[in-house]
Design an enzyme around this catalytic site. Sequence first.
Site, PDB file in Angstrom:
ATOM      1  N   GLY A  64       0.896  -1.189  -0.048  1.00  0.00           N
ATOM      2  CA  GLY A  64      -0.029   0.010   0.122  1.00  0.00           C
ATOM      3  C   GLY A  64       0.873   1.164   0.118  1.00  0.00           C
ATOM      4  N   SER A  65       2.005   1.105  -0.436  1.00  0.00           N
ATOM      5  CA  SER A  65       2.797   2.338  -0.515  1.00  0.00           C
ATOM      6  C   SER A  65       2.208   3.521  -1.510  1.00  0.00           C
ATOM      7  CB  SER A  65       4.392   2.206  -0.791  1.00  0.00           C
ATOM      8  OG  SER A  65       4.479   1.755  -2.299  1.00  0.00           O
ATOM      9  N   MET A  78      -3.886  -7.375  -6.908  1.00  0.00           N
ATOM     10  CA  MET A  78      -3.304  -8.670  -7.776  1.00  0.00           C
ATOM     11  C   MET A  78      -4.565  -9.239  -8.043  1.00  0.00           C
ATOM     12  SD  MET A  78      -0.363  -7.561  -7.732  1.00  0.00           S
ATOM     13  CE  MET A  78       0.603  -9.187  -8.207  1.00  0.00           C
ATOM     14  N   LEU A 106      -9.628  -7.867 -13.296  1.00  0.00           N
ATOM     15  CA  LEU A 106     -10.943  -7.524 -13.439  1.00  0.00           C
ATOM     16  C   LEU A 106     -11.580  -8.189 -14.666  1.00  0.00           C
ATOM     17  CD1 LEU A 106     -10.830  -3.716 -12.506  1.00  0.00           C
ATOM     18  CD2 LEU A 106     -10.848  -5.547 -10.982  1.00  0.00           C
ATOM     19  N   HIS A 151       1.502   0.446 -13.152  1.00  0.00           N
ATOM     20  CA  HIS A 151       2.345  -0.831 -13.614  1.00  0.00           C
ATOM     21  C   HIS A 151       3.844  -0.310 -13.581  1.00  0.00           C
ATOM     22  CE1 HIS A 151       3.089  -4.658 -15.469  1.00  0.00           C
ATOM     23  NE2 HIS A 151       3.926  -3.890 -16.387  1.00  0.00           N
ATOM     24  N   ASP A 189      -8.641  -1.928 -19.158  1.00  0.00           N
ATOM     25  CA  ASP A 189      -9.569  -2.352 -19.998  1.00  0.00           C
ATOM     26  C   ASP A 189      -9.695  -3.892 -19.718  1.00  0.00           C
ATOM     27  OD1 ASP A 189      -7.503  -3.509 -21.229  1.00  0.00           O
ATOM     28  OD2 ASP A 189      -7.592  -2.282 -23.240  1.00  0.00           O
ATOM     29  N   GLU A 200       6.497   5.957  -9.182  1.00  0.00           N
ATOM     30  CA  GLU A 200       5.122   5.532  -9.023  1.00  0.00           C
ATOM     31  C   GLU A 200       4.514   6.461  -7.977  1.00  0.00           C
ATOM     32  OE1 GLU A 200       4.719   1.654  -7.575  1.00  0.00           O
ATOM     33  OE2 GLU A 200       5.456   0.720  -9.514  1.00  0.00           O
TER      34      GLU A 200
HETATM   35  C1  GRF Z   1       3.496  -1.367  -7.389  1.00  0.00           C
HETATM   36  O1  GRF Z   1       4.780  -1.602  -7.795  1.00  0.00           O
HETATM   37  C2  GRF Z   1       2.521  -1.401  -8.626  1.00  0.00           C
HETATM   38  O2  GRF Z   1       3.310  -0.966  -9.863  1.00  0.00           O
HETATM   39  C3  GRF Z   1       2.174  -2.797  -8.789  1.00  0.00           C
HETATM   40  O3  GRF Z   1       2.169  -3.083  -7.730  1.00  0.00           O
HETATM   41  C4  GRF Z   1       3.119  -2.544  -6.718  1.00  0.00           C
HETATM   42  C5  GRF Z   1       2.284  -2.025  -5.519  1.00  0.00           C
HETATM   43  O4  GRF Z   1       2.961  -1.519  -4.506  1.00  0.00           O
HETATM   44  N1  GRF Z   1       0.888  -2.737  -9.499  1.00  0.00           N
HETATM   45  P1  GRF Z   1       2.289  -0.855  -3.184  1.00  0.00           P
HETATM   46  O5  GRF Z   1       1.542  -2.032  -2.500  1.00  0.00           O
HETATM   47  O6  GRF Z   1       1.515   0.169  -3.677  1.00  0.00           O
HETATM   48  O7  GRF Z   1       3.517  -0.547  -2.311  1.00  0.00           O
END
Ligand code: GRF
Length: 207
Positions: A18-19, A96, A99, A115, A147, A180
Amino acid sequence: MKSLSPPCVLAVLVSGNGSNLQSIINSIESGVLNARIACVISNNPGAYALTRAKSHGVPCIVLENSGYKGRKEYDAALVEILRGYGVELVVLAGYMKILSDVMITAFPNAIMNIHPALLPAFPGLHAQQQALAYGVKFTGCTVHLVDCGTDTGPIIQQAIVPVMQDDTEESLSARIQVEEHRIFPEAIRLFVERKLVFSGRCVLIKG
Ligand code: GRF
């Protein structure tokens, strides 16, 4: 100056650390993002993201995979919850689960994912490891609309991260995550401020 329009109602779907959720919460709390997280939903009861959400007073819901017959049934339950909260944008932040069309058709152009690669390169799992194995010199991260495919939706934002010769999956992932945490809240802000124009595969940014 604070926005006068009502905050956009978000739901954040998570499965792990959840970062990215944290970066969205921080952007809201600092007044950069005019949004409210109505709920955080996880398919994993042990996700640390739930602890983060609770510590900021965000309602949490756990929907375990085992309670449903398949993806469509799971997603139908999800849609009902999201509608109940009046959710305008669904944010997948390390969620994870793929959908089904039940979710995609319920929220057209209103589901975003992050991603850890420069799509369309390295979709799917272990994108950082895929980049290292391929030998690319640059990778990065992508915020895109969701999508029915795996990481195939229209691209909203991307950031480039150089690959170092001594990178491991962990070191590369850590540097990608810095980006991100910058571009995900920014992409959400563009949506909230109605600056995104959807034109087929292309997403244009007004102004
Ligand atoms: C991130 O690297 C994101 O790109 C991928 O999953 C990871 C989630 O990291 N889809 P976090 O749980 O938000 O720390």
